[in-house]
Structure formats: structure tokens, C-alpha cells
Design an enzyme around this catalytic site. Structure first.
Site, PDB file in Angstrom:
ATOM      1  CE  LYS A 210       7.721 -10.500   9.717  1.00 34.39           C
ATOM      2  NZ  LYS A 210       8.077  -9.142   9.293  1.00 34.39           N
TER       3      LYS A 210
ATOM      4  CD  GLN B 178      10.145  -6.206  10.240  1.00 25.85           C
ATOM      5  OE1 GLN B 178       9.974  -7.370   9.884  1.00 25.85           O
ATOM      6  NE2 GLN B 178       9.169  -5.461  10.711  1.00 25.85           N
TER       7      GLN B 178
ATOM      8  CG  ASP C 250       6.289  -8.060   3.315  1.00 26.49           C
ATOM      9  OD1 ASP C 250       5.608  -8.671   4.165  1.00 26.49           O
ATOM     10  OD2 ASP C 250       7.357  -7.502   3.585  1.00 26.49           O
TER      11      ASP C 250
END
Length: 282
Positions: free
Chosen positions: A52, A96, A119
């Protein structure tokens, strides 16, 4: 051989489009910023986070990295998220997963401001998706839609079967396929006569977490298969939820593993981050 739906190629297309957008935003004095939080040193998570960061660097998104020790308390993590929620220079917040067992995943994902939830996990964004309103879409399902559209695979009017009902893949991809005017059935571990259901599908999205579970016996000739699963075989090679070699002569198009859905998830995360800044400008 079926048509391979090339996730690497399509993800790069999207990242290049975002690169142009970010350059334009910078000229307008807007700097896109993503905050990435990792708790502990899970090896797979570290690989994902590093990927990322590379995507951010390629596109021109500023990346803030918070690498917290395994023993970080839930409250300390919530305090950090609260600070980032209030920071006007941060446009997206990503925590994460998975988190250490003493931290409740749902509490953390719901603590992120819906406006910074790149997300697409916050219940506000999921709720808006359910009623067809603009929202941050979960990255993997959004990536699947892009894979199909950019591969010129028609969704409208097609019979679509989703295998799996998870909150971050199964349910949202069903909603997005409906949004594209597909006729959608969700199947899961309690579904009876599964082969009868999947055999009538034009498009099958497989997200069940069982390596090579889907064989040609489950599929209609000429169908399109999207394989969300990723597993490591005994010989250390990667495979999906679909037995690629077995179905290859049956399907018309399929996503490979690796190089299919996985790379699209990261690309759509970047897309959501850039969109967060574009929405601010409205």
C-alpha cells in the site's frame, strides 16, 4: 483456454488514472494523505502494508505510517484514530487487519470517521450502499466490479451467484451486482443443492475460503468466474477457491490467482482515498 481477467493490468490502469487526478489536485493546493496503522508484526500484514505504501508513492499520495507494538491497548489505538479523525490533513484512515486478539476489530473499524473510512467497512457506508446512495465501497467488491466492466463483461440482466456472505466481500459484492442490474443469489455454507444454483449462473463470484473447492461440476459452460480466495499449497504455490486447471475448459473468462482480485483491492483503496479529497471539494 478462457479469457484471463488481468487484475494487474486493470489495477495499473486505475493507478495511472489516479496519478493524473492527484497531480491535478496538487496544482489546486490539495495534497491527498492516507494514514496506515499496523498493530504488531504479522508477516502477511507487513507485506500488504508495504504494498500500500508503494502504491501511495507511485500515485503521489502522502502516506503516514503508524507501526504500533503488539501490546498496544485498544484505548491507545482508539485515541490515535480519534486524533486522525480530527486531522484535516488526513483524508483516509486504514487499520490493517487482523488485529491482536485483545483488540476488538468491530470497535476499531466503527471508530474511524465514515468520511475517512477508505476501506468501506463503517456501518454508515455499508448502510448507504444498501440503499443505493453514494458511499465508500468495500475495496475488494469495488475491484471486482471494475474487473468485470473493464473486461467488457456485461452484468445487466445476467444471473449472478455469490458464494460467501462475509461483511467485507460476499454481502457488498451482491449489492454492487444488484446496482449494476444483475440478478443475484447469495449461497453459503448452509445452502442446499449448491451445484444446481451455481450451474445456472452467468457470473460466479467465489469467496468461501476453501482451496480449489469449485470444480467444473459447479459451473455452466461459458460462465465467468471471479476467484476471491487465496491459499498456499503444500508446494508453496498460490491457488484460489476455484480449481483453475479443472474449470479452464468450461468457463469463458476467469480471474487468475495471483494477479486477479488481490491487486484490485489495493487499487480501489487508492481510489477511495483520492475520492475522499474530491468529495471535500464539492
Amino acid at each position: 483456454m478462457p479469457k484471463l481477467i488481468d487484475g494487474k493490468k486493470i489495477a495499473l490502469e486505475i493507478k495511472n488514472e489516479l496519478k493524473v487526478k492527484v497531480e491535478k489536485l496538487k496544482k489546486e493546493g490539495k495534497d491527498v494523505c492516507l494514514a496506515v496503522i499496523q498493530v504488531g508484526n504479522d508477516a502477511a500484514s507487513t507485506v500488504y502494508v508495504n504494498g500500500k505504501k508503494k502504491d501511495c508513492e507511485y500515485i503521489g499520495i502522502r502516506s503516514l505510517s503508524y507501526e504500533l507494538p503488539e501490546e498496544t491497548t485498544e484505548q491507545d489505538l482508539l485515541n490515535l484514530i480519534e486524533n486522525l479523525n480530527g486531522n484535516a490533513n488526513v483524508h483516509g484512515i486504514l487499520v490493517q487487519l487482523p488485529l491482536p486478539s485483545h483488540i476488538h476489530e468491530e470497535i476499531i473499524t466503527q471508530a474511524i470517521s465514515p468520511e475517512k473510512d477508505v476501506d468501506g467497512f463503517h456501518e454508515v457506508n455499508i448502510g448507504r450502499l444498501c440503499i443505493g446512495k453514494e458511499s465508500f465501497e468495500c475495496c475488494t467488491p469495488a475491484g471486482i466490479i471494475q474487473l468485470l466492466k473493464r473486461s467488457e463483461i456485461e452484468i445487466e440482466g445476467k444471473e449472478c451467484v455469490v458464494l460467501g456472505r462475509s461483511n467485507n466481500v460476499g454481502k457488498p459484492i451482491a449489492l454492487l451486482l444488484l446496482e449494476e442490474n444483475g440478478t443475484v443469489t447469495i449461497a453459503h455454507s448452509r445452502t442446499k443443492k449448491l451445484k444446481e444454483i451455481t450451474k445456472r449462473a452467468d457470473i460466479v463470484v467465489v469467496a468461501i475460503g476453501k482451496p480449489k473447492f469449485i470444480t467444473k461440476e459447479y459451473l455452466k459452460p461459458g460462465s465467468v468466474v471471479v476467484d476471491v480466495g487465496i491459499h498456499r499449497n503444500q508446494d508453496n504455490t498460490l491457488c484460489g477457491d476455484v480449481d483453475f486447471e479443472d474449470v479452464a475448459e468450461t468457463v469463458s473468462a476467469i480471474t487468475p490467482v495471483p494477479g486477479g482480485v488481490g491487486v484490485m483491492t489495493r487499487a480501489m483503496l487508492m481510489y477511495n482515498c483520492v475520492e475522499a479529497v474530491c468529495k471535500e471539494a464539492l
